[in-house]
Design a protein around this motif. Structure first.
Motif, PDB file in Angstrom:
ATOM      1  N   ASP A  62     -19.776 -26.719 -22.238  1.00 33.89           N
ATOM      2  CA  ASP A  62     -19.079 -26.181 -23.406  1.00 33.89           C
ATOM      3  C   ASP A  62     -17.567 -26.263 -23.202  1.00 33.89           C
ATOM      4  O   ASP A  62     -16.817 -26.679 -24.088  1.00 33.89           O
ATOM      5  CB  ASP A  62     -19.496 -24.736 -23.659  1.00 33.89           C
ATOM      6  N   LEU A  63     -17.114 -25.869 -22.017  1.00 31.23           N
ATOM      7  CA  LEU A  63     -15.689 -25.922 -21.685  1.00 31.23           C
ATOM      8  C   LEU A  63     -15.187 -27.356 -21.685  1.00 31.23           C
ATOM      9  O   LEU A  63     -14.117 -27.649 -22.248  1.00 31.23           O
ATOM     10  CB  LEU A  63     -15.450 -25.279 -20.314  1.00 31.23           C
ATOM     11  N   LEU A  66     -14.600 -28.714 -25.146  1.00 28.44           N
ATOM     12  CA  LEU A  66     -13.402 -28.162 -25.777  1.00 28.44           C
ATOM     13  C   LEU A  66     -12.126 -28.764 -25.212  1.00 28.44           C
ATOM     14  O   LEU A  66     -11.114 -28.854 -25.914  1.00 28.44           O
ATOM     15  CB  LEU A  66     -13.384 -26.638 -25.607  1.00 28.44           C
ATOM     16  N   GLU A  67     -12.165 -29.179 -23.948  1.00 27.92           N
ATOM     17  CA  GLU A  67     -10.964 -29.704 -23.295  1.00 27.92           C
ATOM     18  C   GLU A  67     -10.985 -31.219 -23.152  1.00 27.92           C
ATOM     19  O   GLU A  67     -10.165 -31.790 -22.436  1.00 27.92           O
ATOM     20  CB  GLU A  67     -10.811 -29.050 -21.917  1.00 27.92           C
ATOM     21  N   ARG A  93     -17.221 -25.476 -33.314  1.00 27.99           N
ATOM     22  CA  ARG A  93     -16.123 -25.490 -32.340  1.00 27.99           C
ATOM     23  C   ARG A  93     -15.554 -24.079 -32.174  1.00 27.99           C
ATOM     24  O   ARG A  93     -15.272 -23.638 -31.050  1.00 27.99           O
ATOM     25  CB  ARG A  93     -15.034 -26.470 -32.786  1.00 27.99           C
ATOM     26  N   ALA A  94     -15.412 -23.382 -33.293  1.00 26.75           N
ATOM     27  CA  ALA A  94     -14.889 -22.016 -33.232  1.00 26.75           C
ATOM     28  C   ALA A  94     -15.843 -21.098 -32.467  1.00 26.75           C
ATOM     29  O   ALA A  94     -15.405 -20.220 -31.710  1.00 26.75           O
ATOM     30  CB  ALA A  94     -14.661 -21.480 -34.650  1.00 26.75           C
ATOM     31  N   LYS A  97     -15.354 -21.798 -28.785  1.00 23.87           N
ATOM     32  CA  LYS A  97     -14.084 -21.244 -28.314  1.00 23.87           C
ATOM     33  C   LYS A  97     -14.152 -19.734 -28.134  1.00 23.87           C
ATOM     34  O   LYS A  97     -13.436 -19.171 -27.294  1.00 23.87           O
ATOM     35  CB  LYS A  97     -12.969 -21.592 -29.305  1.00 23.87           C
TER      36      LYS A  97
END
Length: 244
Positions: A62-63, A66-67, A93-94, A97
């Protein structure tokens, strides 16, 4: 209160769908990280997690998703995450996060890896002993290793803490004694690695102090068809056939 505990879904919708057909007797959902990665249906998995108001924690995949814009793409795992990132809905995406690294539910601690490091694998007896020594939660739920099982600790007067591991790859029930503590891994829905084919999950009954481990078989050809359609690598299907 009965919780459906899921982990390491990794975009494998056919596996999750099979679990949802089987697991009906629960009140809420707990998610231990890694909704994305490996298989094509990350959006669909995240849509479901949001639809049931799943309470959960961040996983390493997941991290990474996002990166992904700040990471150098190297290897098929990150290439798949980049593919998913391009297609991820703003709502999903939200949701990712907003996931914390740890979460307390009913007095239990939820984390993806180890309570001492959410990105570390907790897979050795000595690691479990250290976790028990450095934390105070009676129950800890984690994922990351894709291995269904539990570490159980019992402290006896005048004796060193007794810690043992129990494999639940083929299912079973853990009854946590009043003076015992447990580190519990429900196994992976998306990609089991304990040698048993199927989607793994657990049911935690808070009042009864029990954790039921389950393994659900499903049609792997559905996953194969999705992999072919999206031109994903075939080793992802082979891992499901072998369960590791």
């Amino acid at each position: 209160m009965r919780y459906l505990v899921v982990s390491d879904l990794h975009g494998n919708w056919p596996a999750l769908e099979a679990v949802l057909r089987e697991a009906r007797d629960y009140d809420a959902v707990l998610f231990l990280g890694d909704a994305v990665g490996y298989y094509p249906d990350a959006n669909r998995v995240l849509d479901w997690l949001r639809s049931v108001n799943a309470r959960g924690v961040m996983g390493n995949h997941d991290l990474w998703l996002l990166e992904i814009g700040s990471m150098q793409i190297d290897g098929p795992v990150l290439e798949i995450l980049a593919w998913q990132a391009e297609r991820l809905s703003p709502e999903n995406r939200a949701y990712l996060k907003g996931l914390p690294w740890t979460l307390e539910v009913e007095g239990a601690l939820l984390v993806h890896g180890s309570p001492l490091d959410p990105l570390a694998y907790l897979e050795e007896l000595e690691q479990a002993r250290e976790v028990f020594a450095r934390t105070s939660h009676r129950l800890i739920f984690h994922g990351h290793t894709h291995l269904a099982g539990s570490y159980l600790a019992l402290e006896k007067p005048g004796q060193e803490r007794l810690v043992r591991y129990q494999n639940y790859a083929r299912g079973g029930e853990l009854i946590v004694a009043p003076k015992a503590r447990a580190i519990i891994n429900p196994g992976s829905i998306g990609q089991p690695r304990d040698g048993v084919v199927g989607a793994a999950y657990a049911i935690w009954d808070v009042q009864e102090d029990t954790i039921e481990f389950h393994r659900t078989r499903y049609d792997l050809e559905q996953v194969l068809a999705r992999l072919h359609h999206e031109q994903f690598p075939m080793w992802l299907y082979e891992r499901l056939v072998l369960g590791k």
